[in-house]
Design a protein around this motif. Sequence first.
Motif, mmCIF file in Angstrom:
data_model
loop_
_atom_site.group_PDB
_atom_site.id
_atom_site.type_symbol
_atom_site.label_atom_id
_atom_site.label_comp_id
_atom_site.label_asym_id
_atom_site.label_seq_id
_atom_site.Cartn_x
_atom_site.Cartn_y
_atom_site.Cartn_z
ATOM 1 N N GLN A 51 0.826 -1.202 0.000
ATOM 2 C CA GLN A 51 0.000 0.000 0.000
ATOM 3 C C GLN A 51 0.864 1.257 0.000
ATOM 4 O O GLN A 51 0.569 2.232 -0.681
ATOM 5 C CB GLN A 51 -0.931 0.013 1.213
ATOM 6 C CG GLN A 51 -1.944 1.157 1.204
ATOM 7 C CD GLN A 51 -2.919 1.059 0.045
ATOM 8 O OE1 GLN A 51 -3.579 0.032 -0.132
ATOM 9 N NE2 GLN A 51 -3.011 2.117 -0.766
ATOM 10 N N ARG A 52 1.953 1.217 0.761
ATOM 11 C CA ARG A 52 2.843 2.381 0.800
ATOM 12 C C ARG A 52 3.477 2.628 -0.570
ATOM 13 O O ARG A 52 3.598 3.766 -1.012
ATOM 14 C CB ARG A 52 3.920 2.171 1.869
ATOM 15 C CG ARG A 52 4.636 3.472 2.207
ATOM 16 C CD ARG A 52 5.590 3.331 3.366
ATOM 17 N NE ARG A 52 6.013 4.677 3.773
ATOM 18 C CZ ARG A 52 7.220 4.984 4.218
ATOM 19 N NH1 ARG A 52 8.143 4.042 4.354
ATOM 20 N NH2 ARG A 52 7.532 6.218 4.545
ATOM 21 N N PHE A 107 2.189 1.686 -3.497
ATOM 22 C CA PHE A 107 1.122 2.155 -4.385
ATOM 23 C C PHE A 107 0.845 3.638 -4.162
ATOM 24 O O PHE A 107 0.728 4.417 -5.126
ATOM 25 C CB PHE A 107 -0.150 1.337 -4.147
ATOM 26 C CG PHE A 107 -1.295 1.719 -5.051
ATOM 27 C CD1 PHE A 107 -1.330 1.296 -6.371
ATOM 28 C CD2 PHE A 107 -2.338 2.510 -4.582
ATOM 29 C CE1 PHE A 107 -2.380 1.664 -7.215
ATOM 30 C CE2 PHE A 107 -3.391 2.872 -5.410
ATOM 31 C CZ PHE A 107 -3.417 2.443 -6.729
ATOM 32 N N ASP A 108 0.753 4.057 -2.913
ATOM 33 C CA ASP A 108 0.498 5.471 -2.608
ATOM 34 C C ASP A 108 1.623 6.358 -3.137
ATOM 35 O O ASP A 108 1.369 7.466 -3.651
ATOM 36 C CB ASP A 108 0.341 5.672 -1.099
ATOM 37 C CG ASP A 108 -0.924 5.028 -0.544
ATOM 38 O OD1 ASP A 108 -1.833 4.726 -1.338
ATOM 39 O OD2 ASP A 108 -0.994 4.822 0.687
ATOM 40 N N VAL A 147 1.279 6.693 -6.971
ATOM 41 C CA VAL A 147 0.206 7.633 -7.305
ATOM 42 C C VAL A 147 0.673 9.073 -7.071
ATOM 43 O O VAL A 147 0.481 9.950 -7.927
ATOM 44 C CB VAL A 147 -1.054 7.320 -6.474
ATOM 45 C CG1 VAL A 147 -2.090 8.433 -6.633
ATOM 46 C CG2 VAL A 147 -1.649 5.980 -6.891
ATOM 47 N N ALA A 148 1.296 9.327 -5.919
ATOM 48 C CA ALA A 148 1.755 10.682 -5.600
ATOM 49 C C ALA A 148 2.841 11.149 -6.558
ATOM 50 O O ALA A 148 2.941 12.355 -6.856
ATOM 51 C CB ALA A 148 2.283 10.718 -4.166
ATOM 52 N N LEU A 189 -7.751 -3.234 -3.397
ATOM 53 C CA LEU A 189 -7.875 -2.055 -4.262
ATOM 54 C C LEU A 189 -9.194 -2.071 -5.034
ATOM 55 O O LEU A 189 -9.854 -1.042 -5.186
ATOM 56 C CB LEU A 189 -6.706 -2.009 -5.248
ATOM 57 C CG LEU A 189 -5.312 -1.726 -4.687
ATOM 58 C CD1 LEU A 189 -4.274 -1.813 -5.798
ATOM 59 C CD2 LEU A 189 -5.241 -0.358 -4.013
ATOM 60 N N GLY A 223 -9.978 1.877 -3.830
ATOM 61 C CA GLY A 223 -8.619 2.326 -3.550
ATOM 62 C C GLY A 223 -7.854 2.835 -4.741
ATOM 63 O O GLY A 223 -6.661 3.140 -4.624
ATOM 64 N N PRO A 239 -7.430 5.732 -7.598
ATOM 65 C CA PRO A 239 -7.862 7.055 -8.036
ATOM 66 C C PRO A 239 -8.456 7.026 -9.447
ATOM 67 O O PRO A 239 -8.114 6.155 -10.266
ATOM 68 C CB PRO A 239 -6.572 7.882 -8.004
ATOM 69 C CG PRO A 239 -5.687 7.169 -7.035
ATOM 70 C CD PRO A 239 -6.012 5.714 -7.201
#
Length: 534
Positions: free
Chosen positions: A54-55, A57-58, A61-62, A86, A91, A93
């Motif tokens: 998850q970290r 993936f975040d 995205v960022a 997801l 989850g 965007p």
Amino acid sequence: MPFHRYARDTTSPTSGWSRRWPDAVLDRAPIWASVDLRDGNQALADPMDMRRKQRMFDLLVATGFKDIEVGYPAASAHDFDFVRELATKDGIPDDVTVSVFTPARPELIERTFDAIRGADRAVVHLCHATACLWREVVFGMSPREVLRMAVDGAQHLVRLAEREPHTDIRFEYSPETFNVTEPELALEIANRVAEVVEATSDRPLVLNLPTTVETHSPHVFADQVEWMHRNLDRRDAIILSVHPHNDRGTAVASAELAVLAGADRVEGTLFGNGERTGNVCLVTLALNLFSSGVDPRLELSDIDAVRAIVEDCNRLPVHPRHPYAGDLVYTAFSGTHQDAIAKGLAALAEQAEREGRDVGDLPWQVPYLPIDPKDVGRDYQAIIRVNGQSGKGGIAYVLKAGWGVDLPTELRRDFAAVVQSAADALRRELEPPEIWRLLLETYCLDDSPALPAADGGGDGAAILARLAAEHGVGFTPPRFTGSAASGGPMTCLVAAETGGRTVWGLGRAATAADAAHRSARSALLRAGMHEGDQ
């Protein structure tokens, strides 16, 4: 060494064509596709758990990735569960498309579709090897049987997608080992897959061409990509993608030349994690564009924060010499490099002052630094570091950057010998505070009380004249450096000329006169001429 064992046949395109890619220009960023969560993850000794996935993936995205391959659901429960998380918990965007990887086996394809059920949209990535060695040794198949495998797999994708009317499912196909597959066979398979999935310009097929094991120079791969680009039946219905590996250490070059050759998209990982020597590093590719004045379309302005997250998720360190991101890539130890960098930075600062502009608005032109470290979140503190290899320019830069003290040219030579001797004796790098302390210990020897108010006015010229007369020496004019504006003491440098020698002294005090007095007395002490207070 038995080099004869490694003679390779070049799987070059058919004759009768001439390459055009050498005349192309990299003037735009390709579509970036991250495979950190699949190809990168499967190469880890300790694959990511849910938190680390998850970290990552975040972060992706960022950073600005719109295409993210989130897993290989049929390979492990962790991958399957993460994709389900997801897909079912909103989850993803709205501007991000996730993809999932599957080999061309019916039961694995079905498990993959189970994982994405409920997602708004997804890409299913079908992959199988096509090269002769894999066909004969791994699969025991003929070229026709491999073609059949591709067609059957693509047909199965289409059938399963039709059963998911609430999910916008699109397709990606990789002829794994493309770079060592006969070009004509790779083209035939790609055309048949595009036909089966009914690729159109509105619903294109991602055709991904991997250098699964890098075996040839980058120009060979560029030729292969350009030949495919120019000969595909449905080129306007295909997003032509490449997936370079780094077995020869030339994945970045392969990717850049492939884009020149017609590729629209590049798959890779942050900092190049992947099987064997890794995937192509997307950070390097993006910042290569940035350093050429092209918008990289990724947010990398805090490179250390990006690196820290990737190191946590992968549990692998990024090499200190890794392009753009390593701890030492903006650092010079060599004296000649340090001198050139210091002069380049000074020239930029002077230009900015003349033109009344911020340094950040000027074109970047500094020797040995392809980009401004501040543009990726670094500061200038560690650009120049000092060890026994360092020269006077680098040492002077550290003192000016850290304490505002600008050493005269003559003193730089003198102090460089002191610093190099200390570094050689310690057999290590000297930290900036150690260099500053060494400067004070060497040249700032006077610690007498402050001058009486009656004697402490002016710039100290009268005091220097009195001391010169008393001791029969000549003093150079006092050189004040640094600034007392921040509340710190003023620094003065003076040299005593005596007996054919030039002996420097440094003084620090609240006033110019007192600083000049202390610097002159320090010089006399160093020359062995000062006896008591005068």
